[in-house]
Scaffold this active site. Sequence first.
Site, mmCIF file in Angstrom:
data_model
loop_
_atom_site.group_PDB
_atom_site.id
_atom_site.type_symbol
_atom_site.label_atom_id
_atom_site.label_comp_id
_atom_site.label_asym_id
_atom_site.label_seq_id
_atom_site.Cartn_x
_atom_site.Cartn_y
_atom_site.Cartn_z
ATOM 1 N N HIS A 47 -0.983 -11.060 -5.001
ATOM 2 C CA HIS A 47 0.431 -10.664 -4.936
ATOM 3 C C HIS A 47 1.349 -11.686 -5.609
ATOM 4 O O HIS A 47 2.261 -11.321 -6.341
ATOM 5 C CB HIS A 47 0.861 -10.456 -3.486
ATOM 6 C CG HIS A 47 0.072 -9.398 -2.787
ATOM 7 N ND1 HIS A 47 0.034 -8.096 -3.218
ATOM 8 C CD2 HIS A 47 -0.736 -9.445 -1.700
ATOM 9 C CE1 HIS A 47 -0.748 -7.390 -2.419
ATOM 10 N NE2 HIS A 47 -1.224 -8.188 -1.494
ATOM 11 N N HIS A 56 0.837 -1.208 0.000
ATOM 12 C CA HIS A 56 0.000 0.000 0.000
ATOM 13 C C HIS A 56 0.875 1.263 0.000
ATOM 14 O O HIS A 56 0.542 2.254 -0.646
ATOM 15 C CB HIS A 56 -0.954 0.012 1.201
ATOM 16 C CG HIS A 56 -1.828 -1.202 1.265
ATOM 17 N ND1 HIS A 56 -2.497 -1.587 2.400
ATOM 18 C CD2 HIS A 56 -2.125 -2.148 0.321
ATOM 19 C CE1 HIS A 56 -3.170 -2.702 2.160
ATOM 20 N NE2 HIS A 56 -2.956 -3.066 0.906
ATOM 21 N N ASP A 109 -3.474 -2.761 -4.828
ATOM 22 C CA ASP A 109 -2.425 -3.749 -4.545
ATOM 23 C C ASP A 109 -1.545 -3.978 -5.780
ATOM 24 O O ASP A 109 -0.313 -4.073 -5.675
ATOM 25 C CB ASP A 109 -3.055 -5.105 -4.183
ATOM 26 C CG ASP A 109 -3.472 -5.199 -2.730
ATOM 27 O OD1 ASP A 109 -3.010 -4.392 -1.905
ATOM 28 O OD2 ASP A 109 -4.260 -6.115 -2.418
HETATM 29 ZN ZN LIG Z 1 -3.887 -4.661 -0.076
#
Ligand SMILES: [Zn+2]
Length: 315
Positions: free
Chosen positions: A273, A89, A250
């Site tokens: 991710h 973030h 993200d």
């Molecule tokens: Zn996040």
Amino acid sequence: MAPGAHQINGALQHTLKSSIDCSGVGLHSGAKVSMTLNPADPNTGIIFRRTDVAGGGGEVPARWDTVVDARLNTSVGNADGVCVGTIEHLMAALSGAEIDNALIEINGPEVPIMDGSAEPFLFLIECAGLAEQPVARRLIEVLKPVSVGDDRHSAVLSPGRCPSISFEIDFEGTFIQHQQFFTSLVNGTFQSEIARARTFGFEHEITELRAAGLIRGGSLDNAIVVGGDGILNDDGLRFEDEFVRHKVLDSIGDLYLAGGCILGHFHGFRSGHALNHELLRALMEDSTAWRYTDFSETRPAIAAMSSPVAAAATA
Ligand SMILES: [Zn+2]
């Protein structure tokens, strides 16, 4: 751009005008941490320094080749095993504010979660102000499509005239359901459409993660919690489609580990991710898939990139 703010020179690198502090708790560790964002020299990139690690081995560059864990969050580490977690973030805010160079000092293993979005970090950057540096910004221009994943989860980077991102999530059978979002990252769309979107989790998963010793710092103050037929947060959502916007946030943070702004289009389908980093690695390791470009070589669309934060902060 804010009325009256002058256009910054998007062709040059930027750092912070002054140092600025914040403190909070780590989402997974629950540990209280203090963090200072500091200016750094041109071509430094974003570097973390763990001030609680003795002997000067605590520097960790935030780059695609220093990612050590991308399962629940993005963590970077160095050869001495020193890590900094949940950087995504903050990285998104640095990307959105067009900060090329910064030294981030932190006295613990995880960036504070703040309110679960990138907005508190953008606010900090705005308070510190931006300083222009007399060295050209380098863009990473995508030259051909690169993709990873399968028909259930995928992520793709493809050539484009300006940086843009789209994302699709599918949580059929839950309150979130199916959501998709597209934006070009120009004219401050990060600040107005993405930065405020908070992280989220499902009530049933939270019990499991807590049992595994994770999300010790998680609460309704820093995440949206989705229950059976709605969200548990009394103050509601910030956007009707806040969930997919957070996935965009993200991804912007993860992609900034390329070491610069990516000139091209990113599309994520139920990505996270781990897949974002697999994609970035696939791009960076294929020298025929990208090249460095500076603003003077790019087309006029890129001239509109400068963010309102950057414009206001240098005004
Ligand atoms: Zn996040």
